[in-house]
Design an enzyme around this catalytic site. Structure first.
Site, PDB file in Angstrom:
ATOM      1  N   HIS A   4      -6.593  -5.865   2.891  1.00 37.93           N
ATOM      2  CA  HIS A   4      -5.492  -5.191   3.577  1.00 37.93           C
ATOM      3  C   HIS A   4      -4.865  -6.180   4.559  1.00 37.93           C
ATOM      4  O   HIS A   4      -5.569  -6.722   5.435  1.00 37.93           O
ATOM      5  CB  HIS A   4      -6.000  -4.009   4.405  1.00 37.93           C
ATOM      6  CG  HIS A   4      -6.574  -2.861   3.628  1.00 37.93           C
ATOM      7  ND1 HIS A   4      -5.837  -1.757   3.268  1.00 37.93           N
ATOM      8  CD2 HIS A   4      -7.823  -2.627   3.162  1.00 37.93           C
ATOM      9  CE1 HIS A   4      -6.600  -0.889   2.615  1.00 37.93           C
ATOM     10  NE2 HIS A   4      -7.818  -1.395   2.542  1.00 37.93           N
ATOM     11  N   ASP A  58       0.858  -1.189   0.000  1.00 37.30           N
ATOM     12  CA  ASP A  58       0.000   0.000   0.000  1.00 37.30           C
ATOM     13  C   ASP A  58       0.898   1.244   0.000  1.00 37.30           C
ATOM     14  O   ASP A  58       1.862   1.335   0.756  1.00 37.30           O
ATOM     15  CB  ASP A  58      -0.889  -0.001   1.257  1.00 37.30           C
ATOM     16  CG  ASP A  58      -2.035   0.986   1.155  1.00 37.30           C
ATOM     17  OD1 ASP A  58      -3.187   0.549   1.206  1.00 37.30           O
ATOM     18  OD2 ASP A  58      -1.772   2.214   1.022  1.00 37.30           O
ATOM     19  N   ILE A  59       0.572   2.194  -0.868  1.00 35.33           N
ATOM     20  CA  ILE A  59       1.424   3.376  -1.050  1.00 35.33           C
ATOM     21  C   ILE A  59       1.308   4.352   0.131  1.00 35.33           C
ATOM     22  O   ILE A  59       2.190   5.188   0.339  1.00 35.33           O
ATOM     23  CB  ILE A  59       1.087   4.084  -2.392  1.00 35.33           C
ATOM     24  CG1 ILE A  59       2.277   4.857  -2.915  1.00 35.33           C
ATOM     25  CG2 ILE A  59      -0.156   4.929  -2.302  1.00 35.33           C
ATOM     26  CD1 ILE A  59       3.451   4.030  -3.293  1.00 35.33           C
ATOM     27  N   GLU A 117     -12.500   3.482  -0.999  1.00 41.13           N
ATOM     28  CA  GLU A 117     -11.689   4.381  -1.833  1.00 41.13           C
ATOM     29  C   GLU A 117     -11.496   3.809  -3.230  1.00 41.13           C
ATOM     30  O   GLU A 117     -11.627   4.525  -4.218  1.00 41.13           O
ATOM     31  CB  GLU A 117     -10.338   4.617  -1.139  1.00 41.13           C
ATOM     32  CG  GLU A 117      -9.444   5.615  -1.839  1.00 41.13           C
ATOM     33  CD  GLU A 117      -8.051   5.693  -1.197  1.00 41.13           C
ATOM     34  OE1 GLU A 117      -7.928   5.489   0.027  1.00 41.13           O
ATOM     35  OE2 GLU A 117      -7.095   5.954  -1.938  1.00 41.13           O
ATOM     36  N   HIS A 124      -9.919  -5.686  -2.519  1.00 38.95           N
ATOM     37  CA  HIS A 124      -8.549  -5.812  -2.013  1.00 38.95           C
ATOM     38  C   HIS A 124      -8.589  -6.126  -0.529  1.00 38.95           C
ATOM     39  O   HIS A 124      -9.378  -5.554   0.218  1.00 38.95           O
ATOM     40  CB  HIS A 124      -7.716  -4.551  -2.270  1.00 38.95           C
ATOM     41  CG  HIS A 124      -8.384  -3.275  -1.879  1.00 38.95           C
ATOM     42  ND1 HIS A 124      -9.372  -2.685  -2.640  1.00 38.95           N
ATOM     43  CD2 HIS A 124      -8.214  -2.468  -0.799  1.00 38.95           C
ATOM     44  CE1 HIS A 124      -9.777  -1.567  -2.042  1.00 38.95           C
ATOM     45  NE2 HIS A 124      -9.091  -1.420  -0.918  1.00 38.95           N
TER      46      HIS A 124
HETATM   47  P1  5GP Z   1      -9.951   1.240   0.666  1.00 39.10           P
HETATM   48  O1  5GP Z   1     -10.539   1.285  -0.733  1.00 39.10           O
HETATM   49  O2  5GP Z   1      -9.976  -0.140   1.253  1.00 39.10           O
HETATM   50  O3  5GP Z   1     -10.585   2.259   1.575  1.00 39.10           O
HETATM   51  O4  5GP Z   1      -8.428   1.655   0.576  1.00 39.10           O
HETATM   52  C1  5GP Z   1      -7.704   1.707  -0.608  1.00 39.10           C
HETATM   53  C2  5GP Z   1      -6.228   1.596  -0.292  1.00 39.10           C
HETATM   54  O5  5GP Z   1      -5.500   1.627  -1.525  1.00 39.10           O
HETATM   55  C3  5GP Z   1      -5.672   2.721   0.584  1.00 39.10           C
HETATM   56  O6  5GP Z   1      -5.036   2.153   1.729  1.00 39.10           O
HETATM   57  C4  5GP Z   1      -4.689   3.462  -0.329  1.00 39.10           C
HETATM   58  O7  5GP Z   1      -3.547   3.923   0.356  1.00 39.10           O
HETATM   59  C5  5GP Z   1      -4.345   2.398  -1.362  1.00 39.10           C
HETATM   60  N1  5GP Z   1      -4.024   2.969  -2.673  1.00 39.10           N
HETATM   61  C6  5GP Z   1      -4.779   3.868  -3.370  1.00 39.10           C
HETATM   62  N2  5GP Z   1      -4.191   4.161  -4.548  1.00 39.10           N
HETATM   63  C7  5GP Z   1      -3.043   3.436  -4.599  1.00 39.10           C
HETATM   64  C8  5GP Z   1      -1.999   3.321  -5.572  1.00 39.10           C
HETATM   65  O8  5GP Z   1      -2.007   3.934  -6.627  1.00 39.10           O
HETATM   66  N3  5GP Z   1      -0.974   2.476  -5.269  1.00 39.10           N
HETATM   67  C9  5GP Z   1      -0.938   1.753  -4.105  1.00 39.10           C
HETATM   68  N4  5GP Z   1       0.124   0.953  -3.916  1.00 39.10           N
HETATM   69  N5  5GP Z   1      -1.898   1.841  -3.161  1.00 39.10           N
HETATM   70  C10 5GP Z   1      -2.939   2.677  -3.400  1.00 39.10           C
END
Ligand code: 5GP
Length: 129
Positions: free
Chosen positions: A94, A28-29, A87, A92
């Site tokens: 975590h 995760d970035i 987001e 995905h």
């Molecule tokens: P969620 O959708 O579960 O709320 O979180 C999405 C996750 O994807 C976040 O923790 C965010 O930091 C990660 N994320 C979003 N865009 C990117 C990206 O372009 N590259 C990477 N490696 N992680 C990402």
């Protein structure tokens, strides 16, 4: 096409940890903690419980293998697991090396250098089996 499909296809760079025909794992970035990894099915599905039972089970089996590698690479009390997806609408998992509840709350973020990301990804990848 989701941002994660672009990552899987190499259009957007990532710190890859593991891959097979159906799944892709990368750091995760914007990590909650060092080693925070995302495990993604290559099939673009929005919500985890829209996967078939077989796809869901395979995702969990792949995540298990990634978690085992993470445990070897990143000292922590345990690997926390969470699925949210508010987001990025592409399933995905975590996997988060966790030492305190705050590590699972997506509010406290860790800043890593490129070198730290590269070293972590290499280490986790080398422990993946
Ligand atoms: P969620 O959708 O579960 O709320 O979180 C999405 C996750 O994807 C976040 O923790 C965010 O930091 C990660 N994320 C979003 N865009 C990117 C990206 O372009 N590259 C990477 N490696 N992680 C990402």
């Amino acid at each position: 096409m989701s941002i994660f499909t672009k990552i899987i296809e190499g259009e957007i760079p990532s710190y890859k940890v593991a891959e097979d025909d159906n799944f892709f794992a990368f750091l995760d970035i914007n990590p909650n903690a060092k080693g925070h990894t995302l495990v993604v099915p290559k099939k673009e599905e929005n919500k985890i419980f829209d996967l078939s039972k077989e796809e869901y089970t395979s995702l969990m089996n792949f995540s298990y293998r990634v978690a085992k590698a993470l445990e070897k690479s990143v000292p922590c009390l345990r690997i926390g697991m969470s699925v949210i997806g508010l987001e990025v609408p592409h399933v995905h998992v975590h996997l988060i090396p966790t030492n305190a509840m705050a590590d699972m709350q997506f509010t406290k973020k860790e800043k890593l250098t490129n070198e730290e990301f590269v070293a972590l990804a290499e280490s986790i990848s080398s422990n993946f089996s």
